[in-house]
Design a protein around this motif. Structure first.
Motif, mmCIF file in Angstrom:
data_model
loop_
_atom_site.group_PDB
_atom_site.id
_atom_site.type_symbol
_atom_site.label_atom_id
_atom_site.label_comp_id
_atom_site.label_asym_id
_atom_site.label_seq_id
_atom_site.Cartn_x
_atom_site.Cartn_y
_atom_site.Cartn_z
ATOM 1 N N ARG A 110 48.189 51.612 7.741
ATOM 2 C CA ARG A 110 48.922 51.680 6.625
ATOM 3 C C ARG A 110 48.243 52.550 5.661
ATOM 4 O O ARG A 110 47.028 52.487 5.589
ATOM 5 C CB ARG A 110 49.072 50.117 6.176
ATOM 6 C CG ARG A 110 50.310 50.213 4.852
ATOM 7 C CD ARG A 110 50.164 48.728 4.445
ATOM 8 N NE ARG A 110 51.173 48.681 3.325
ATOM 9 C CZ ARG A 110 51.057 47.883 2.139
ATOM 10 N NH1 ARG A 110 49.973 46.992 2.234
ATOM 11 N NH2 ARG A 110 51.898 47.682 1.171
ATOM 12 N N LEU A 155 53.485 63.626 2.586
ATOM 13 C CA LEU A 155 53.514 62.296 3.032
ATOM 14 C C LEU A 155 54.947 61.989 3.983
ATOM 15 O O LEU A 155 54.865 61.272 4.860
ATOM 16 C CB LEU A 155 53.560 61.429 2.002
ATOM 17 C CG LEU A 155 52.341 61.045 1.043
ATOM 18 C CD1 LEU A 155 52.422 60.389 -0.280
ATOM 19 C CD2 LEU A 155 51.481 60.035 2.199
ATOM 20 N N ALA A 156 55.918 62.771 3.377
ATOM 21 C CA ALA A 156 57.093 62.672 4.038
ATOM 22 C C ALA A 156 57.072 63.154 5.757
ATOM 23 O O ALA A 156 57.748 62.811 6.505
ATOM 24 C CB ALA A 156 58.424 63.626 3.430
ATOM 25 N N SER A 159 54.984 60.901 7.502
ATOM 26 C CA SER A 159 55.835 59.421 7.974
ATOM 27 C C SER A 159 56.583 59.932 9.228
ATOM 28 O O SER A 159 56.802 59.173 10.215
ATOM 29 C CB SER A 159 56.592 59.125 6.697
ATOM 30 O OG SER A 159 55.800 58.802 5.789
ATOM 31 N N ARG A 160 57.302 61.206 9.236
ATOM 32 C CA ARG A 160 58.000 61.642 10.550
ATOM 33 C C ARG A 160 57.219 61.553 11.423
ATOM 34 O O ARG A 160 57.478 61.334 12.832
ATOM 35 C CB ARG A 160 58.540 62.731 10.121
ATOM 36 C CG ARG A 160 59.651 62.697 9.038
ATOM 37 C CD ARG A 160 60.527 63.958 9.067
ATOM 38 N NE ARG A 160 59.788 65.443 8.700
ATOM 39 C CZ ARG A 160 59.537 65.908 7.434
ATOM 40 N NH1 ARG A 160 60.402 65.174 6.537
ATOM 41 N NH2 ARG A 160 59.087 66.915 7.435
ATOM 42 N N TYR A 162 53.994 60.250 12.305
ATOM 43 C CA TYR A 162 53.295 58.983 12.572
ATOM 44 C C TYR A 162 53.939 57.880 12.277
ATOM 45 O O TYR A 162 53.749 57.191 11.167
ATOM 46 C CB TYR A 162 51.913 59.163 12.120
ATOM 47 C CG TYR A 162 51.057 60.168 12.605
ATOM 48 C CD1 TYR A 162 50.496 60.105 13.762
ATOM 49 C CD2 TYR A 162 50.816 61.511 11.646
ATOM 50 C CE1 TYR A 162 49.729 61.338 14.207
ATOM 51 C CE2 TYR A 162 50.272 62.582 11.921
ATOM 52 C CZ TYR A 162 49.500 62.637 13.349
ATOM 53 O OH TYR A 162 48.867 63.473 13.683
ATOM 54 N N PRO A 163 55.225 57.595 12.813
ATOM 55 C CA PRO A 163 56.090 56.394 12.341
ATOM 56 C C PRO A 163 55.573 55.226 12.582
ATOM 57 O O PRO A 163 55.732 54.299 11.719
ATOM 58 C CB PRO A 163 57.340 56.443 13.083
ATOM 59 C CG PRO A 163 56.780 57.476 14.526
ATOM 60 C CD PRO A 163 55.961 58.262 13.938
ATOM 61 N N LYS A 166 52.594 52.803 8.668
ATOM 62 C CA LYS A 166 53.345 52.415 7.378
ATOM 63 C C LYS A 166 53.057 52.966 6.304
ATOM 64 O O LYS A 166 51.675 53.131 5.920
ATOM 65 C CB LYS A 166 53.297 50.797 7.445
ATOM 66 C CG LYS A 166 53.770 50.030 8.211
ATOM 67 C CD LYS A 166 53.796 48.416 8.191
ATOM 68 C CE LYS A 166 54.601 47.427 9.269
ATOM 69 N NZ LYS A 166 54.241 46.323 8.959
ATOM 70 N N THR A 167 53.828 53.427 5.369
ATOM 71 C CA THR A 167 53.632 54.430 4.292
ATOM 72 C C THR A 167 54.135 53.871 3.221
ATOM 73 O O THR A 167 55.428 53.377 3.292
ATOM 74 C CB THR A 167 53.938 55.721 4.652
ATOM 75 O OG1 THR A 167 53.393 56.434 5.830
ATOM 76 C CG2 THR A 167 53.548 56.667 3.210
ATOM 77 N N THR A 168 53.364 53.308 2.015
ATOM 78 C CA THR A 168 53.831 52.848 0.903
ATOM 79 C C THR A 168 53.510 53.869 -0.362
ATOM 80 O O THR A 168 52.344 54.296 -0.455
ATOM 81 C CB THR A 168 53.271 51.670 0.404
ATOM 82 O OG1 THR A 168 53.486 50.685 1.553
ATOM 83 C CG2 THR A 168 53.772 50.977 -0.653
ATOM 84 N N HIS A 224 56.658 48.278 2.683
ATOM 85 C CA HIS A 224 56.452 49.685 2.882
ATOM 86 C C HIS A 224 57.495 50.262 2.503
ATOM 87 O O HIS A 224 58.684 49.919 2.385
ATOM 88 C CB HIS A 224 55.807 50.004 4.253
ATOM 89 C CG HIS A 224 56.745 49.506 5.428
ATOM 90 N ND1 HIS A 224 56.959 48.188 5.903
ATOM 91 C CD2 HIS A 224 57.727 50.465 6.045
ATOM 92 C CE1 HIS A 224 57.814 48.429 6.745
ATOM 93 N NE2 HIS A 224 58.393 49.500 6.997
#
Length: 353
Positions: A110, A155-156, A159-160, A162-163, A166-168, A224
């Motif tokens: 995370r 970050l976007a 996230s795509r 490395y799904p 978890k990204t917060t 998240h």
């Protein structure tokens, strides 16, 4: 069953947010390993935090994450730039890119990032309340907003790709407080404050105490995604100036925009810290997800944050500047050590009686 202790890495541990968060975690028995990174040494003591004075391009960060079994990387290292600087861009944007690469290589579960509601931009097309999925419509002329926007794009993409990680992201609205230097503080500190003629947009505010509380809460929770964080309510900027007894100085938007363009290229760039579009158009974030999904409720409303900030400035005016009268930096620790030793002596004497 024994619950496994948590391991956290904090970047920007020398910032007000990183230092206060680290000290909260040091007193939390759920956290065993607390790692702190920054490009400078902290000016305050850290009891349990292992500190490393490195920049975010260091190739050993990925190995540090993996060997320490870090479960959350909390990225707080960001410098607000008021004029164009390649060094600050490298720290803010390229540093974040290197950190994300280290997180992927270190297989951290995370990542938690601190952002700003200004990334939505000031636009006449903004709705009354901006949800976290709203498009970014800003011009991003000011470096501190542009750098935040660039980091959010990174970050976007992360996230795509490395799904499984978890990204917060916590987007804070206009942070104010006695101990922090923010763009909004610089804007409101001056006795005469520029406004755009004919416009009085709504503003949200977040107290500095709520920033640390929200980061700590998010770190403890499993939530998240993206969350707008702000005190309840919003205020027209004209009302904010009246609360602080500031003198509004209206200018035409083209004049302010032109002034921003030229002043950013000079040493006095700090004196125009707000993009002109933010003084024209509302960019109020919807905090429903903050309350219902993250489960966080700020202690201060927007109005209470503004009142507390201006009260601090008022009291600050009575505090004399230090001249020859100084206290040794180590005096506090020496006093505390002496008091503790006297307590032990007194307890021993009482035990003999």
């Amino acid at each position: 069953m024994i619950q496994k202790k948590r391991s956290v890495l904090i970047t920007g541990v020398c910032t007000p947010w990183g230092g206060k968060l680290a000290r909260l975690l040091e007193n939390d028995p759920d956290f065993n390993i607390i790692l702190g990174l920054d490009y400078k040494k902290p000016e305050f003591p850290l009891r349990k935090t292992e500190f490393f004075q490195v920049d975010l391009h260091n190739p050993l960060i990925a190995e540090l994450i993996k060997t320490s079994e870090v479960d959350t990387v909390c990225h707080l290292q960001f410098m607000d730039a008021y004029s164009h600087s390649e060094e600050i861009f490298d720290l803010n944007v390229m540093g974040a890119q290197s950190l994300l690469a280290a997180c992927a290589a270190g297989e951290v579960p995370r990542v938690l990032f601190m952002s700003d509601t200004m990334v939505y931009g000031g636009s006449s097309r903004n709705p009354c309340f901006l949800e976290e999925t709203a498009d970014f419509k800003g011009q991003y002329r000011h470096p501190y907003v542009r750098d935040r926007w660039e980091v959010e794009k990174l970050l976007a993409k992360f996230s795509r790709e490395y799904p499984e990680i978890k990204t917060t992201i916590l987007r804070f609205a206009n942070i104010l407080g006695p101990d922090v230097d923010t763009p909004m503080r610089r804007y409101l500190e001056a006795p005469a404050v520029p406004m755009v003629f004919g416009f009085d947009p709504m503003f949200q505010f977040t107290h500095e105490e709520d920033v640390v509380a929200a980061l700590y809460h998010a770190l403890k929770s499993d939530a998240h995604g993206v969350f707008n964080v702000a005190g309840q309510g919003a205020m027209p900027i004209g009302q904010v100036l009246r609360v602080g007894r500031r003198v509004p100085v209206p200018f035409g938007a083209p004049f302010l925009r032109m002034s921003n363009f030229f002043v950013q290229k000079t040493p006095v760039a700090d004196y125009i810290p707000i993009e002109t579009d933010f003084l024209k158009y509302t960019f109020v974030g919807d905090t429903t997800r903050m309350k219902e999904v993250l489960g966080f409720k700020p202690k201060f409303t927007s109005k209470q944050t503004v009142i507390d900030f201006f009260e601090h400035l008022r009291i600050l005016g009575y505090i004399p500047k230090r001249g020859e009268i100084e206290t040794a930096p180590e005096a506090h620790e020496q006093l505390q050590e002496y008091i503790n030793s006297m307590r032990r002596i007194n307890e021993a004497i009482q035990g003999l009686q």
